[in-house]
Design a protein around this motif. Sequence first.
Motif, PDB file in Angstrom:
ATOM      1  N   PRO A  51       0.809  -1.228   0.000  1.00 46.23           N
ATOM      2  CA  PRO A  51       0.000   0.000   0.000  1.00 46.23           C
ATOM      3  C   PRO A  51       0.840   1.276   0.000  1.00 46.23           C
ATOM      4  CG  PRO A  51      -0.894  -1.587   1.558  1.00 46.23           C
ATOM      5  CD  PRO A  51       0.428  -2.137   1.098  1.00 46.23           C
ATOM      6  N   ARG A  52       2.109   1.171   0.443  1.00 43.24           N
ATOM      7  CA  ARG A  52       2.959   2.364   0.505  1.00 43.24           C
ATOM      8  C   ARG A  52       3.701   2.637  -0.798  1.00 43.24           C
ATOM      9  NH1 ARG A  52       6.448   0.372   5.479  1.00 43.24           N
ATOM     10  NH2 ARG A  52       6.407  -1.439   4.091  1.00 43.24           N
ATOM     11  N   THR A  53       3.511   1.781  -1.809  1.00 42.64           N
ATOM     12  CA  THR A  53       4.266   1.915  -3.052  1.00 42.64           C
ATOM     13  C   THR A  53       4.044   3.262  -3.712  1.00 42.64           C
ATOM     14  OG1 THR A  53       4.274  -0.469  -3.455  1.00 42.64           O
ATOM     15  CG2 THR A  53       4.633   0.955  -5.358  1.00 42.64           C
ATOM     16  N   LEU A  54       2.778   3.680  -3.827  1.00 43.66           N
ATOM     17  CA  LEU A  54       2.487   4.968  -4.470  1.00 43.66           C
ATOM     18  C   LEU A  54       3.052   6.126  -3.658  1.00 43.66           C
ATOM     19  CD1 LEU A  54      -1.162   4.529  -5.828  1.00 43.66           C
ATOM     20  CD2 LEU A  54       0.965   4.581  -7.112  1.00 43.66           C
ATOM     21  N   TRP A  55       2.955   6.014  -2.335  1.00 42.87           N
ATOM     22  CA  TRP A  55       3.510   7.065  -1.473  1.00 42.87           C
ATOM     23  C   TRP A  55       5.012   7.185  -1.721  1.00 42.87           C
ATOM     24  CZ3 TRP A  55       0.639   9.378   2.845  1.00 42.87           C
ATOM     25  CH2 TRP A  55      -0.700   8.948   2.893  1.00 42.87           C
TER      26      TRP A  55
ATOM     27  N   ALA B 171       6.719   6.216  -4.345  1.00 42.67           N
ATOM     28  CA  ALA B 171       6.993   6.685  -5.705  1.00 42.67           C
ATOM     29  C   ALA B 171       6.891   8.210  -5.773  1.00 42.67           C
ATOM     30  CB  ALA B 171       6.024   6.042  -6.686  1.00 42.67           C
ATOM     31  N   LEU B 172       5.879   8.760  -5.111  1.00 41.77           N
ATOM     32  CA  LEU B 172       5.735  10.222  -5.086  1.00 41.77           C
ATOM     33  C   LEU B 172       6.893  10.869  -4.335  1.00 41.77           C
ATOM     34  CD1 LEU B 172       1.895  10.628  -4.440  1.00 41.77           C
ATOM     35  CD2 LEU B 172       3.135  11.221  -6.522  1.00 41.77           C
ATOM     36  N   ASP B 173       7.270  10.288  -3.197  1.00 39.12           N
ATOM     37  CA  ASP B 173       8.377  10.846  -2.412  1.00 39.12           C
ATOM     38  C   ASP B 173       9.665  10.883  -3.227  1.00 39.12           C
ATOM     39  OD1 ASP B 173       6.832  11.327  -0.192  1.00 39.12           O
ATOM     40  OD2 ASP B 173       7.374   9.450   0.829  1.00 39.12           O
ATOM     41  N   ARG B 174       9.952   9.776  -3.941  1.00 40.69           N
ATOM     42  CA  ARG B 174      11.170   9.728  -4.751  1.00 40.69           C
ATOM     43  C   ARG B 174      11.131  10.765  -5.879  1.00 40.69           C
ATOM     44  NH1 ARG B 174      10.415   4.109  -4.172  1.00 40.69           N
ATOM     45  NH2 ARG B 174       9.459   4.014  -6.246  1.00 40.69           N
ATOM     46  N   ALA B 175       9.958  10.925  -6.471  1.00 39.46           N
ATOM     47  CA  ALA B 175       9.820  11.886  -7.575  1.00 39.46           C
ATOM     48  C   ALA B 175      10.019  13.317  -7.087  1.00 39.46           C
ATOM     49  CB  ALA B 175       8.445  11.731  -8.219  1.00 39.46           C
TER      50      ALA B 175
END
Length: 407
Positions: free
Chosen positions: A319-323, A325-329
């Motif tokens: 569930p944290r994958t999208l979070w 991905a946004l943080d890395r971006a």
Amino acid sequence: MTRQLHTLTDLQLRRWIKEAEPVAKSDGNGLTFTLSKAGTASWTLRYYVGTKRRELTLGNYPDISLSDARKLAAQHRADVDQGKDPAKEKAVRKKEAATPKWTVAMLAEDYRAKRLVPEAFAPVTLYARNLDLKNVIIRRLGRHLVGEVTGKDIVQMLRDAGETWTMSKRVLTTASNMFKHGIGLHIIDINPCAGVDLVSLFGPRPSIKKRVMLSADDLRTLFKEIGTLGELNSLALRIQLATCVRTNELTQARWKDVDLTAGTWFVHDEQTKTRAGFHVPLAAAVIEWFKELKTLAGDSEYILPARIANKKSRPTIDPRTLWAALDRAYETKRLTVTKFTPHDTRSTAKGHMLNLGIAEHVTELALNHAQRGLSGIYDVRKEIPEKRDALNRWANFLVSLMPESTT
């Protein structure tokens, strides 16, 4: 008439044992020597608690000599005079000795098996509770005996964990529920978490982070830059934004629950925060995004399958994958749009739907918030036209802000 004391002698005892005949002889004041048919010689103290006659076995002869038996009997009679019941106390000690000593780790596993089940909690809650048990509670208190854990131990556990105020509250809640389970098992009588106050430990709770509503310009920027998140992440984020679902509801979704012909996706009870399943009407653009995801998912039964093939413990993405991905971006400056989280897609949708003139109660339906009052009781529709209309209008608004290459 004075009672005779110390009427027995060692010579008599040895003779009776040699004769091997059952006997029961008093030494006076309740101390009795008995020899069974099987040849077992023992000492028994008989006494009264109120009007009730009680017996306490002191031990075997000759392991306990005549003189030692008299000393033990005198000690126990003194306890009886003080209102104690030696036989009852011995039974309690025997029961306690036979009862397994529960450690916190043992209680945690029992709590996990019986309480942390899909029927009781949403997957995201189960994940959080299990994380608290593994990383904090078991790690810091696992070897402690449950009955010996005190409020001071709980306070030290929270301080040593070094978590934020909000995370400490969650850990305390998990620990309190676990020890409450221990009370239900009759392992302990008092919850050591009772009275532990986070304000006293860490000061007032920090102000809760306000939700973000991305503006129309923000959304235009997002859709220009969304490709930098990767194909699967960008599709998932667009679907979450357009359907108003929570992150966990999306990551747990199965293809069998999506009907692209009818334009409907069903989210089951156990996948939701409210434990109440619901239907999600799919707009035309969202159906196309699902079709693209289907190609990426291959043979998986899940819409967003795990990306590591041998990761058997989790068939879907975390569930944290999208979070993440946004943080890395944001860290690499691939995203310049106002900083937001996946959960902010819901506040963004809510605000824009209101701006589009959609009624407040309909936006609540679109966000799948639990209905209150009589509406929550009597409105049991699966297909809700006003909800479908709202999500269609919202999806069309999003598409209007997208460059042609992302629609």
